[in-house]
Structure formats: structure tokens, C-alpha cells
Design a protein around this motif. Sequence first.
Motif, short mmCIF file in Angstrom:
data_model
loop_
_atom_site.label_atom_id
_atom_site.label_comp_id
_atom_site.label_asym_id
_atom_site.label_seq_id
_atom_site.Cartn_x
_atom_site.Cartn_y
_atom_site.Cartn_z
N ARG A 89 0.84 -1.21 0.00
CA ARG A 89 0.00 0.00 0.00
C ARG A 89 0.87 1.25 0.00
O ARG A 89 0.58 2.24 -0.69
CB ARG A 89 -0.90 -0.03 1.24
CG ARG A 89 -1.79 1.18 1.37
CD ARG A 89 -2.57 1.11 2.67
NE ARG A 89 -3.08 2.41 3.04
CZ ARG A 89 -3.46 2.75 4.25
NH1 ARG A 89 -3.40 1.88 5.23
NH2 ARG A 89 -3.89 3.95 4.51
N ARG A 105 -1.32 -1.80 -5.52
CA ARG A 105 -2.60 -1.72 -4.83
C ARG A 105 -3.29 -3.09 -4.81
O ARG A 105 -3.85 -3.51 -3.81
CB ARG A 105 -3.49 -0.69 -5.50
CG ARG A 105 -4.74 -0.33 -4.67
CD ARG A 105 -5.64 0.61 -5.43
NE ARG A 105 -4.97 1.84 -5.77
CZ ARG A 105 -5.04 2.46 -6.93
NH1 ARG A 105 -5.77 1.94 -7.91
NH2 ARG A 105 -4.40 3.58 -7.15
N ALA A 108 -1.61 -5.24 -2.30
CA ALA A 108 -2.01 -4.82 -0.94
C ALA A 108 -3.40 -5.36 -0.61
O ALA A 108 -3.63 -5.87 0.50
CB ALA A 108 -1.97 -3.31 -0.83
N SER A 128 -7.76 -0.67 6.24
CA SER A 128 -6.82 -0.58 5.12
C SER A 128 -7.50 -0.99 3.81
O SER A 128 -7.30 -0.35 2.76
CB SER A 128 -5.60 -1.45 5.38
OG SER A 128 -4.93 -1.05 6.56
N LEU A 132 -8.01 1.19 0.30
CA LEU A 132 -7.52 0.63 -0.97
C LEU A 132 -8.64 0.46 -1.98
O LEU A 132 -8.47 0.77 -3.17
CB LEU A 132 -6.85 -0.72 -0.70
CG LEU A 132 -5.49 -0.64 0.00
CD1 LEU A 132 -5.12 -1.99 0.61
CD2 LEU A 132 -4.40 -0.18 -0.97
#
Length: 314
Positions: A89, A105, A108, A128, A132
Motif C-alpha cells: 500500500r 494496490r 495490498a 486498510s 484501498l
Amino acid sequence: QKGQTKAPPTKPFSPQAAGRGFYRLVVFVSVLVLGALAGKQLAAQNHFERGRLLEKDFAWDEAMAKYQKAIKLSPLYAEYHEGLGSLARRRAAVSLNRGQKKDFRRQAIQAYQEAARLEPAQALSHYSLALLNEADGDLKRAQSEFLKAILYDPTNAYYVSEYGNFSIRHAWTQEAIEAFEKFKQFSFKGATRDSLMDILNRCYSLTEDYDQLRRMVPNDPEGHFVFGHVLGDKGRWELARKEFDVAIELEALRNPSGSLAQAIADFYILHNRFPDALKVYEKIMGHDPDNTSVQKKLSDLSERIKISQAVFPS
């Protein structure tokens, strides 16, 4: 017969002895397996710790390789997936290459999804994932992850405020109002970056409805003062005066020596609303008749109003 050796007598079969032998074998194998697993876990942890050090030194390719080795050796540790997700990230955020940004991305998201699968109640993974997925344009999934983060960590004011800001960014008025209505109930707001004035000003861009906005305002002197300040800046003086009056009344009950009323008078003067300021000073003198500082301001303001009326008679 003479010269022949007698065979040793055979022991009769004993189920107990056989059971003990099998038990020893199971213990021996278990010790070997546990030793192997412990060694594997130790190696995985070493890779993970080394990855963290490399990440701090900005050796990000090597750090990611270490995190991936840790996961390969011990795939059931959510912490390892979170470490990989956090670095991916971070790299997505700083990458200037659109393709690389998207790839990082994706990495992540996959890492945090696996961490959330292993530890569903880990709110940080859901938070998170919310950010994202928002960056990826999947707003419904982002909203779902925000709500999971709040569900699993309901006392975390930061997650609530971040969900409110997410809602503002995408013009979801009702969701934003509800989030910040919940946010006002937290006595400790931790690392949140939101002041009430910022929240009200941002939400005002979504709705100018007084009752809706008031839902986010704490029923304390500071809350009503800030709301009055915002309304005054927008030119809604009747409602601003209503909020300021409540702020003054509450402060007189809770903290008679407070300075909020003077701040309100100063605000009125700044906007050339001298009669309103005069009324505030008179209220202060009613609660604190020996306040010489306010006596002087009251006298100066009264003189200023007389001059203004003489120059511009109504």
C-alpha cells in the motif's frame, strides 16, 4: 540333547507393553514434527523481522521478498500478510507509474484480504481495505470495509471520523451526518484530525439544513459556540445568535469565569454587529458585575454605537 543351546524363553504378548511402545513412537514423531514446525516458524519470523528492517532502510524490493518468504513458511500468520499489505500500500501511494501503482494496490488488497480472512476481527485490516478499495474505485466495497472496521473496534473514533470523511468525499450526506453524530459521542478522539468547525464546514457543502447539521454538535458551550461561528460566517445570523445564546447560558452554568462569551462578543464586533456584541457584554456583566475588563469594553462599544448612530442616523 547334550551340546544343544536352549532358545531363550519367549515373552508372552502383552497388550500393555505394545501400547506403551506405540505411545513412545507417537511421542517421538510428535516431538520431531513440533520441532520441525518450531524451526519453520522461527525461520519465518526471522524473514519477517529482516523484512521490517529492510523496509525502514527503504530497501523495499528486498523487504517484500522477505515478507513473501515468511508467508510461504508460515501462511497462517495474519501479521505477515499485514506487513506485506502495508508495504504494498505504501508503494502504491508513492509510485508515479500508473501501472505499478495499480499492481501494488492489487497486492495490498490481496494481502489484507488474507489477513482479514485469518483474523476477521482485526479492524486495521478492514480499514486498510476500505482505503484501498476507495482508491480502486470500488466504493460499495470500501463502505463495507469501513463499517466492518467500526463494528470490530467500536470505540475507535478515528475509524468513525474516517468513514465520515469518506462519505463527504463522495457526497453521501446521510452517511456523513450519521458518522459524525456518532463521532461527537467520543470523549477521547485520539489521533483524529477533525475539529468540529472543519466537520461542520465540510458537511455544510452537502446540506444547509440546520436540524441535520445540529445532529453533529455536542450539547456543550464549545459545541454551540462553534456551530454559531459557522452559521455566522455563512450569514445566517438568526440561527447563529440562537446557538451563541445557548453557549453563553451553558457556560454560565458550568464555568462562570469562562471566556467564551467574550469570544462571541469579539466575533460579533468582527462582523460589525455591534448591538449583538453589546447584548453579550451586558449578559457578562449580569453574571460578573465586577469584571473591569468587560466594563471597559462595554463602555467603549456603547460610545462606538452612539457615534455610528450619529453619523448614520436610521
